[in-house]
Design a protein around this motif. Structure first.
Motif, PDB file in Angstrom:
ATOM      1  N   UNK B 236      37.088  31.765  30.760  1.00  0.00           N
ATOM      2  CA  UNK B 236      37.262  33.175  31.120  1.00  0.00           C
ATOM      3  C   UNK B 236      35.926  33.884  30.873  1.00  0.00           C
ATOM      4  N   UNK B 237      35.442  34.542  31.946  1.00  0.00           N
ATOM      5  CA  UNK B 237      34.161  35.231  31.826  1.00  0.00           C
ATOM      6  C   UNK B 237      34.368  36.726  31.999  1.00  0.00           C
ATOM      7  N   UNK B 238      33.701  37.499  31.162  1.00  0.00           N
ATOM      8  CA  UNK B 238      33.793  38.950  31.280  1.00  0.00           C
ATOM      9  C   UNK B 238      32.404  39.506  31.585  1.00  0.00           C
ATOM     10  N   UNK B 239      32.342  40.385  32.557  1.00  0.00           N
ATOM     11  CA  UNK B 239      31.088  41.094  32.833  1.00  0.00           C
ATOM     12  C   UNK B 239      31.218  42.510  32.307  1.00  0.00           C
ATOM     13  N   UNK B 240      30.183  43.034  31.694  1.00  0.00           N
ATOM     14  CA  UNK B 240      30.254  44.368  31.097  1.00  0.00           C
ATOM     15  C   UNK B 240      30.410  45.465  32.141  1.00  0.00           C
ATOM     16  N   UNK B 241      30.146  45.120  33.392  1.00  0.00           N
ATOM     17  CA  UNK B 241      30.423  46.030  34.513  1.00  0.00           C
ATOM     18  C   UNK B 241      30.909  45.178  35.683  1.00  0.00           C
ATOM     19  N   UNK B 256      29.471  25.808  42.702  1.00  0.00           N
ATOM     20  CA  UNK B 256      30.701  25.114  43.082  1.00  0.00           C
ATOM     21  C   UNK B 256      31.817  25.216  42.066  1.00  0.00           C
ATOM     22  N   UNK B 257      31.818  26.334  41.381  1.00  0.00           N
ATOM     23  CA  UNK B 257      32.964  26.616  40.513  1.00  0.00           C
ATOM     24  C   UNK B 257      33.828  27.583  41.287  1.00  0.00           C
ATOM     25  N   UNK B 258      35.141  27.301  41.400  1.00  0.00           N
ATOM     26  CA  UNK B 258      35.909  28.278  42.150  1.00  0.00           C
ATOM     27  C   UNK B 258      36.640  29.218  41.210  1.00  0.00           C
ATOM     28  N   UNK B 259      36.710  30.475  41.653  1.00  0.00           N
ATOM     29  CA  UNK B 259      37.335  31.548  40.883  1.00  0.00           C
ATOM     30  C   UNK B 259      38.656  31.871  41.578  1.00  0.00           C
ATOM     31  N   UNK B 260      39.775  31.891  40.897  1.00  0.00           N
ATOM     32  CA  UNK B 260      39.940  31.717  39.448  1.00  0.00           C
ATOM     33  C   UNK B 260      40.331  30.300  39.050  1.00  0.00           C
ATOM     34  N   UNK B 261      40.373  29.367  39.975  1.00  0.00           N
ATOM     35  CA  UNK B 261      40.854  28.022  39.610  1.00  0.00           C
ATOM     36  C   UNK B 261      40.063  27.415  38.460  1.00  0.00           C
ATOM     37  N   UNK B 262      38.744  27.354  38.614  1.00  0.00           N
ATOM     38  CA  UNK B 262      37.945  26.745  37.566  1.00  0.00           C
ATOM     39  C   UNK B 262      37.650  27.719  36.429  1.00  0.00           C
ATOM     40  N   UNK B 263      37.514  28.976  36.809  1.00  0.00           N
ATOM     41  CA  UNK B 263      37.099  29.945  35.800  1.00  0.00           C
ATOM     42  C   UNK B 263      37.615  31.339  36.181  1.00  0.00           C
ATOM     43  N   UNK B 265      37.447  35.523  35.986  1.00  0.00           N
ATOM     44  CA  UNK B 265      36.394  36.534  35.833  1.00  0.00           C
ATOM     45  C   UNK B 265      37.025  37.926  35.792  1.00  0.00           C
ATOM     46  N   UNK B 266      36.512  38.771  34.920  1.00  0.00           N
ATOM     47  CA  UNK B 266      36.983  40.166  34.881  1.00  0.00           C
ATOM     48  C   UNK B 266      35.819  41.098  34.598  1.00  0.00           C
ATOM     49  N   UNK B 267      35.978  42.349  34.993  1.00  0.00           N
ATOM     50  CA  UNK B 267      34.903  43.328  34.779  1.00  0.00           C
ATOM     51  C   UNK B 267      35.457  44.677  34.357  1.00  0.00           C
ATOM     52  N   UNK B 268      34.579  45.646  34.371  1.00  0.00           N
ATOM     53  CA  UNK B 268      34.956  47.023  34.057  1.00  0.00           C
ATOM     54  C   UNK B 268      34.433  47.928  35.167  1.00  0.00           C
ATOM     55  N   UNK B 269      35.239  48.815  35.673  1.00  0.00           N
ATOM     56  CA  UNK B 269      34.756  49.764  36.680  1.00  0.00           C
ATOM     57  C   UNK B 269      35.845  50.158  37.650  1.00  0.00           C
ATOM     58  N   UNK B 317      42.806  52.133  33.179  1.00  0.00           N
ATOM     59  CA  UNK B 317      43.918  51.183  33.256  1.00  0.00           C
ATOM     60  C   UNK B 317      43.492  49.818  33.777  1.00  0.00           C
ATOM     61  N   UNK B 318      44.136  48.821  33.231  1.00  0.00           N
ATOM     62  CA  UNK B 318      43.854  47.457  33.653  1.00  0.00           C
ATOM     63  C   UNK B 318      44.448  47.216  35.041  1.00  0.00           C
ATOM     64  N   UNK B 319      43.625  46.650  35.924  1.00  0.00           N
ATOM     65  CA  UNK B 319      44.129  46.325  37.255  1.00  0.00           C
ATOM     66  C   UNK B 319      43.977  44.831  37.462  1.00  0.00           C
ATOM     67  N   UNK B 320      45.108  44.161  37.490  1.00  0.00           N
ATOM     68  CA  UNK B 320      45.065  42.701  37.597  1.00  0.00           C
ATOM     69  C   UNK B 320      45.056  42.294  39.056  1.00  0.00           C
ATOM     70  N   UNK B 321      44.039  41.594  39.432  1.00  0.00           N
ATOM     71  CA  UNK B 321      43.918  41.156  40.832  1.00  0.00           C
ATOM     72  C   UNK B 321      43.836  39.640  40.898  1.00  0.00           C
ATOM     73  N   UNK B 322      42.930  39.136  41.695  1.00  0.00           N
ATOM     74  CA  UNK B 322      42.962  37.698  41.977  1.00  0.00           C
ATOM     75  C   UNK B 322      42.000  36.813  41.190  1.00  0.00           C
ATOM     76  N   UNK B 323      41.144  37.413  40.403  1.00  0.00           N
ATOM     77  CA  UNK B 323      40.117  36.573  39.770  1.00  0.00           C
ATOM     78  C   UNK B 323      40.493  36.037  38.389  1.00  0.00           C
ATOM     79  N   UNK B 324      41.703  36.373  37.950  1.00  0.00           N
ATOM     80  CA  UNK B 324      42.110  35.837  36.652  1.00  0.00           C
ATOM     81  C   UNK B 324      43.436  35.107  36.807  1.00  0.00           C
ATOM     82  N   UNK B 325      43.557  33.957  36.144  1.00  0.00           N
ATOM     83  CA  UNK B 325      44.844  33.251  36.175  1.00  0.00           C
ATOM     84  C   UNK B 325      45.085  32.495  34.872  1.00  0.00           C
TER      85      UNK B 325
END
Lengths: 327, 327
Positions: B236-241, B256-263, B265-269, B317-325
């Motif tokens: 799980x990777x977090x970007x500060x923005x 060749x890492x696929x998101x979110x299968x391999x990893x 990702x979440x951010x802020x903004x 507010x947290x918005x859960x989309x497709x990059x995290x699983x």
DNA sequence: ACACATTATGGAACCGGTTCTATTTCAGTA
DNA sequence: TACTGAAATAGAACCGGTTCCATAATGTGT
């Protein structure tokens, strides 16, 4: 409260005209200079730009009217304008017309009353009302992005850009196209790009182009794409801007069409902000930052020399990335 | 050349004070009013805002200092500020400090000399020099985005945002994290978000967080990601923005890492501009537009009532989309 | 028709600077 | 030492408005 030139003069025991001369570069004896110097420092005196401009009839401010703030192209142009303006000691008054013609007109007058030295207008469309306002205010006025008769402008080679994309598509062997354009009111984006594309594409006898009008916003473009993509036989899609192209890609992904395997996509713009997207978009890169620089240089000439420059055209280049492939 | 109040007065055969009264709302007889009316229209007279402000000691202009123009968050805030300012009849002077502290300081003084009624500062960092400048100019001053002792500010709940992402990640079962942060000088982004995340994540005894500092620009963040991603065991990777998160995704794709299968990702903004990306980014959505509105309302109170408001905090507010699983 | 209150208007002062002109100061020269 | 020219300074006018104050023109009530 605020310390004025009179306070300084009184405290230094000189006439305010002497202080004024000191501030500018007139002749002041070393002794008085030093005395005023101390007092100015001590009191933290800053001349009032307003009063100064009143007499000077010059504000060193340049007004910039933009159609919207949330557009990557606007921002890149603005960055260019800003950095050059800062170099040359101009202050910018940026007004956002929010895509409303009335506000554009209103802003032209407001900036004139504000006594800016000149106005740069990032235009979508120039109507008769715009012309009247521009004529009324009698100020150096420069239009960016739209060619306009009798008003100095700096424009992109939109027609050429359209041709470049067409040529690229033809070389990849595509025959059927879907072109998302915008309102013809925007001549540069809605007509020139499209016409360039069409003129080139029809050189190939059997090319078929379907075109459909959408808007500049991602949201609407996305919706249009969701409606149009499912039924299309096109193998190559063009968006009139990168933003539109991006919305198309989003729609394609939602429709399980993969780019560029199932369908190629290209746009116009080449914004820095989008250059890190995956897959990277094939596009025509416009020198947005450079147009800003050139705008300041040009308006400065208009201000100081009263020159009325010819309309200038900036070229652009095709950047082939990952969203287009052989058919 | 430019028609002034004197020209109008002379042509109407009245004193300029009468014209002035006509312009404002003073008592003028119907007959004179009509006469002046005609002449003003005929000559296209527009009062000089400068001269007016000189006496009024009020310009109806608000200065806005921004760190950069090419940032989605800045633009959304600016849009909010702009639309509310327009509603209330304020003109904006926007200056871009281009991320340079010296220019920020310089701009504070320049705007003060320009006699703006108040200044809104989209801050990255508030140093002692900033404080001195703010103190010097004695003008309503509002800081956005960074909490600052003794200076009115509107800030985001960055700490809470960090916690929200942490909680989400834990719920998905992740144990090992890679956090791309920015310089601690930016307290809100570099410290508060990170601290919120850490405080929450360490509630789970066995979580491991690797953190690495990068910059706000996509280019640099991308490079950092290209160096860090290959060796990482994090799921799980977090970007500060969001911008950083996007750069990470770009790097992942290139590796060749696929998101979110391999990893994941979440951010802020939660910028509008990025909301159409594929895959859609899980993020904490900040009310950028709203902060702009609030900024104008607040600074207006400071200007007209001389109030010094408390620091205000906006939630997100947290918005859960497709990059995290799930891990 | 007369005293009295209102409304309308002109003139002057002011906002904070710059600039023009006239006067003073100070050297340098004869 | 007196004379001349240049440099330094003070004072006034000005930029384009607003506002205060005094006066003039209306309107009202009795």
């Amino acid at each position: 409260m605020m310390v004025t030139i009179n306070d300084i003069a009184k405290e230094a025991g000189v006439a305010k005209s002497t202080v004024s001369r000191y501030l500018n570069n007139g002749s002041v004896s070393p002794r008085t200079k030093q005395k005023i110097d101390e007092i100015v420092k001590k009191r933290g005196y800053k001349p009032n730009t307003f009063a100064r401009s009143l007499k000077a009839q010059k504000t060193n401010m340049i007004g910039v009217i933009i159609p919207r703030l949330d557009s990557p192209s606007t921002n890149e142009v603005l960055s260019g304008i800003d950095s050059r303006a800062h170099e040359k000691g101009y202050q910018l008054i940026i007004t956002n017309a929010n895509q409303e013609k009335e506000r554009e007109i209103e802003d032209i007058y407001t900036l004139a009353k504000q006594k800016v030295d000149g106005i740069i207008f990032l235009a979508k469309e120039i109507t008769a009302e715009h012309r009247k306002a521009i004529w009324d205010i009698e100020l150096p006025f420069l239009v960016l992005g739209q060619h306009t008769k009798d008003i100095p402008s700096i424009v992109h080679d939109d027609y050429g850009a359209g041709k470049k994309i067409a040529r690229h598509a033809l070389e990849l062997g595509h025959k059927e196209f879907l072109y998302f354009t915008v309102s013809k009111e925007d001549e540069a984006v809605g007509q020139d790009r499209y016409n360039g594309f069409m003129d080139e594409i029809t050189k190939e006898g059997d090319a078929v182009v379907h075109s459909i009008e959408t808007s500049f916003t991602m949201r609407e473009a996305h919706q249009t794409a969701m409606e149009e993509l499912p039924g299309t036989k096109a193998s190559f899609v063009i968006g009139a801007t990168d933003t539109i192209a991006l919305a198309v890609m989003k729609a394609a992904s939602e429709l399980d069409l993969s780019v560029p395997e199932d369908i190629s996509v290209a746009g116009y713009g080449g914004y820095d902000l989008f250059s890190f997207m995956t897959p990277a978009l094939t596009t025509v890169k416009y020198p947005y930052f450079g147009i800003g620089d050139m705008a300041i240089d040009t308006i400065e000439k208009m201000i100081v020399k009263g020159e009325v420059p010819e309309s200038q055209i900036l070229s652009n280049e095709l950047v082939i990335k990952e969203t287009t492939k052989k058919n």
